[in-house]
Design an enzyme around this catalytic site. Structure first.
Site, PDB file in Angstrom:
ATOM      1  N   SER A 282     -23.539 -11.216  -5.384  1.00 15.26           N
ATOM      2  CA  SER A 282     -24.223 -10.120  -6.188  1.00 15.26           C
ATOM      3  C   SER A 282     -23.779  -8.876  -6.018  1.00 15.26           C
ATOM      4  CB  SER A 282     -25.401 -10.373  -6.578  1.00 15.26           C
ATOM      5  OG  SER A 282     -25.845  -9.392  -5.380  1.00 15.26           O
ATOM      6  N   ASP A 283     -23.936  -7.722  -5.948  1.00 12.25           N
ATOM      7  CA  ASP A 283     -23.547  -6.598  -5.811  1.00 12.25           C
ATOM      8  C   ASP A 283     -24.671  -6.253  -5.458  1.00 12.25           C
ATOM      9  OD1 ASP A 283     -22.648  -4.049  -4.908  1.00 12.25           O
ATOM     10  OD2 ASP A 283     -22.399  -3.265  -7.319  1.00 12.25           O
ATOM     11  N   TRP A 284     -24.428  -5.621  -4.824  1.00 17.06           N
ATOM     12  CA  TRP A 284     -26.181  -4.554  -3.517  1.00 17.06           C
ATOM     13  C   TRP A 284     -27.524  -4.341  -4.482  1.00 17.06           C
ATOM     14  CZ3 TRP A 284     -22.394  -7.094  -1.796  1.00 17.06           C
ATOM     15  CH2 TRP A 284     -22.977  -7.772   0.109  1.00 17.06           C
TER      16      TRP A 284
END
Ligand code: BGC
Length: 766
Positions: A282-284
């Site tokens: 996932s992007d953060w």
């Protein structure tokens, strides 16, 4: 007394050990639990002579439910757990994509304060793309992979290949331009280079994350044809040709689902159509709920902003959507173990390909060879946009006075810009590079000219530069003009920087114009000196209202540690420029596709009235992105896609095709002779574009389908060949959900830029 106690303790400790381990018996004493003896690898998952899939299955069956769930989410800012009990290592991620990010604290973004985490900053990816040089992309990947490996990282969060839809996107500098073919060609070697180190590339931000403003809340509405023709090809190539081991899902929404938990993009396309076998990261903070994270293809959750995390409590990571909530769903039978196993297999595959690959190299950090790579890539990607009267290169031997003007000549650019910010071992400024190049020859004077952003800090990394200057713009301009009057050359180094609303994550630019009154300064300099060279440092197109008033313009990007050297190499002719623009420079913002109508629906999106805070944004220009738009609408750009000059000249012969026709399952080979007609060695990027003369659907005037970068000595001729098949002629038929090449006549154009076609030939697809 002390001695006798020590002897007694020694006796007590030594005696049982000695009797428990009879010399050379090779057996574990009966009263101790059975365990593998080092060097005697009994477990299949530890046996690297076995295929990875066999090891994955073996490890998977040994893991408890809790251990399986644990590997699907972070345990710190950049790290996710392995399986301690089985000796399966943790996964350590790092930004990416231009260098290895300095260490942050376990649980916070603040600097960890290490003293061994400085790196080489390689040129930003726009610069790499502008080199159109596949070999240098491989070198880039190998080099940054080595740095990551030495820093003990499992995954580099990069490269980025989001298509350049608007020049306002604050993160364009991290990407590879506006054309899907160019980005696809350039991303593959980067990935292969990184992964040859046993470090995974994490290609980002998949997909449709084409702006920073409202990046968490924008729901992109795009038709399937545009999705497949423009926004997906580079990711597909990264997966299928680059064989990337991880991919990062982006923040935005598509079809009303966040991409991190998006069934269409992650399951249907990535995992089913493309058969991606790696892990989706996932992007953060891109995951927002558990149910879809489970079912829609999210494998490794990072950076979630749970309440616990904000409060810094010790169990913050247990509150991740794919942590305890997932475990509860599994325990209560609401989630399937089969789906969990699929995620775990992907994470294990990642670990076996990286951390548990005993044969991977060890890497190196800040090595001389990395600096040389950075310098060469930087110089290769610099684009000579304009060079009237052969103003460049500057002959240092015949020059007395050089005036350098502008904040970007001295400002460190490796700090700032968001997550790609670095802590470098060194950074050569343009001014230092220029001084070094003419040392002992010309005199170099520097004046500020304008004050942009004198600060220099990101996440606790400080440049240490004091750029404070409180003088008024009028005073700065007057000083520069006065100094420019008697200079042989004025080298203005300006452009954008890595501050918010420029080339920076989490915000977009406000307009196409240069900030800080630079236009006025450049005009004033040009009025008193006829040899003004503008060096534009940016990752984005900028407006140049003074374009006709200055003789030479150089597009220099953010080049990193060796910026000043690469720039000076080009300015003084040590390197003959050969970069070509990977994006169009429009004259004005309203010329560009996403801004043509000025409709907020097309950019930056319109907020829904239902209180959800979600904005809908429709990519109304469809497939007409970049030169596809300017060409088809016949809008003259300031500088076209593919444009870039050289200090020599190239003559193109007539293109020939090996046949007048091509069959649907056949190929066609095009050949063209290119000659260096000047008196300097140089390199040319020969571009192949294809036009479909007549088609049942609208098609762009032409599309890039091949390029070769060739080096030529003065007078030398080389034959460049391109072999194409029907892929180069196809469009995506959304209804049939497949690529279609319609029979008919096509034109192959051989060009030096999108607006500089040198020779064309027609052929027919039967
Ligand atoms: C960025 C990513 C980056 C991640 C970790 C996010 O905000 O969008 O590109 O890799 O942070 O720093």
């Amino acid at each position: 007394m002390i001695l006798s106690v020590a002897l007694a303790l020694g006796f007590l400790c030594a005696a049982p050990l000695a009797s428990a381990l009879p010399a050379n018996s090779g057996k574990v004493p009966a009263h101790l639990p059975k365990r593998p003896i080092p060097g005697n690898r009994i477990a299949t998952y530890l046996d690297d002579s076995k295929p990875i899939e066999v090891r994955v299955e073996d490890a998977l069956k040994r893991m408890t439910l809790e251990e399986k769930v644990a590997v699907c989410h972070a345990q710190s800012k950049f790290c996710s757990p392995g399986v301690q009990r089985l000796g399966i290592p943790e996964v350590w991620m790092t930004d990416g994509p231009h260098g290895i990010r300095p260490e942050v604290k376990w649980d916070e973004w603040d600097q960890a304060g290490w003293t061994n985490d400085s790196c080489v900053a390689f040129p930003a990816l726009t610069c790499l793309a502008a080199s159109w040089n596949r070999d240098l992309s491989l070198l880039y990947g190998i080099s940054i992979g080595e740095e990551a490996r030495y820093r003990k990282k499992t995954v580099i969060l990069g490269p980025g290949v989001n298509i350049y839809r608007t020049p306002l996107n604050g993160r364009n500098f991290e990407y590879m331009g506006e054309d899907p073919y160019l980005a696809a060609q350039m991303v593959v070697p980067y990935i292969k280079g990184v992964q040859s180190n046993g470090v995974a590339a994490c290609v980002k931000h998949y997909a449709l994350n084409n702006q920073e403003v409202n990046r968490h809340t924008t729901n992109v509405i795009v038709d399937d044809r545009t999705l497949y023709e423009i926004y997906l090809p580079a990711f597909k190539a990264a997966v299928q040709e680059g064989e990337a081991w991880t991919i990062m899902a982006s923040y935005n929404l598509y079809k009303n689902q966040h991409v991190c938990t998006n069934q269409y993009l992650l399951i249907d396309i990535l995992k089913k159509e493309w058969r991606f076998d790696g892990a989706v990261v996932s992007d953060w903070g891109g995951v927002h709920e558990t149910e879809q994270a489970i079912t829609n293809g999210m494998d490794m959750e990072f950076g979630s902003w749970t309440d616990g995390l904000a409060n810094g409590v010790s169990n913050a990571y247990d509150n991740y959507y794919l942590a305890n909530p997932y475990l509860n769903a599994l325990r209560s039978g609401k989630a399937s173990v089969e789906v969990l196993n699929d995620k775990v297999r992907r994470v294990l595959r990642l670990i076996f390909r990286t951390e548990m690959n005993r044969n991977r190299p060890w890497g190196s950090l800040c090595s001389d060879i990395h600096y040389r790579a950075a310098r060469a890539i930087g110089a290769d990607g610099i684009v000579l946009l304009q060079n009237k009267n052969n103003t460049l290169p500057i002959n240092a031997d015949a020059t007395k006075k050089i005036l350098v003007v502008g904040e970007n000549a001295i400002k460190m650019m490796t700090v700032g810009g968001g997550s790609s910010s670095l802590k470098v071992q060194r950074e050569i400024s343009p001014l230092d590079g220029i001084k070094e190049a003419v040392a002992g020859k010309a005199e170099v004077k520097y004046v500020r000219g304008y004050v942009g952003d004198p600060t220099g800090e990101y996440n606790g990394v400080v440049t240490g530069q004091n750029l404070k200057d409180d003088r008024a713009p009028e005073v700065l301009i007057a000083e520069a003009v006065e100094a420019a009057k008697d200079a042989d050359y004025v080298i203005f180094v300006g452009g954008l920087n890595k501050s918010a609303h420029q080339d920076c994550e989490d915000s977009d630019r406000a307009g196409l114009e240069l900030p800080y009154d630079q236009d006025r300064l450049i005009e004033a300099l040009a009025a008193v000196n006829k040899n003004v060279v503008v060096v534009n440092v940016s990752g984005n197109a900028v407006a140049m209202p003074w374009v006709k008033k200055v003789p030479a313009i150089v597009q220099a990007w953010f080049i990193g540690s060796e910026a000043g050297h690469s720039i000076a190499d080009v300015l003084f002719g040590k390197v003959n420029p050969s970069g070509k623009l990977p994006m169009t420079f429009p004259v004005k913002l309203s010329d560009s596709p996403a801004h043509a109508t000025g409709d907020a629906n097309a950019y930056p999106g319109v907020e829904r009235t239902d209180g959800s805070k979600i904005l809908d944004e429709k990519y109304t220009e469809g497939i007409y992105v970049g030169y596809r738009w300017y060409d088809t609408k016949k809008i003259r750009p300031l500088f076209a896609f593919g444009h870039g000059l050289s200090y020599t000249t190239f003559k193109y012969g007539k293109v020939t095709a090996d046949s007048k026709t091509m069959t649907a399952d056949g190929t066609l080979t095009l050949s063209v002779d290119v000659t260096n007609t000047g008196n300097r060695a140089g390199a040319e990027v020969v571009q192949l574009y294809v036009s479909d003369k007549k088609c049942s659907v609208d098609r762009p005037a032409k599309e890039l389908k091949g390029f070769e970068k060739i080096a030529l000595e003065p007078g030398e001729t080389k034959t460049v060949t391109f072999t194409i098949n029907k892929d180069a002629l196809s469009f995506f038929d959304a209804d049939a959900h497949k690529w279609v090449a319609e029979p008919g006549v096509f034109t192959a154009h051989i060009a030096a830029a999108a607006d500089d076609i040198r020779t064309s030939v027609d052929f027919e697809l039967k």
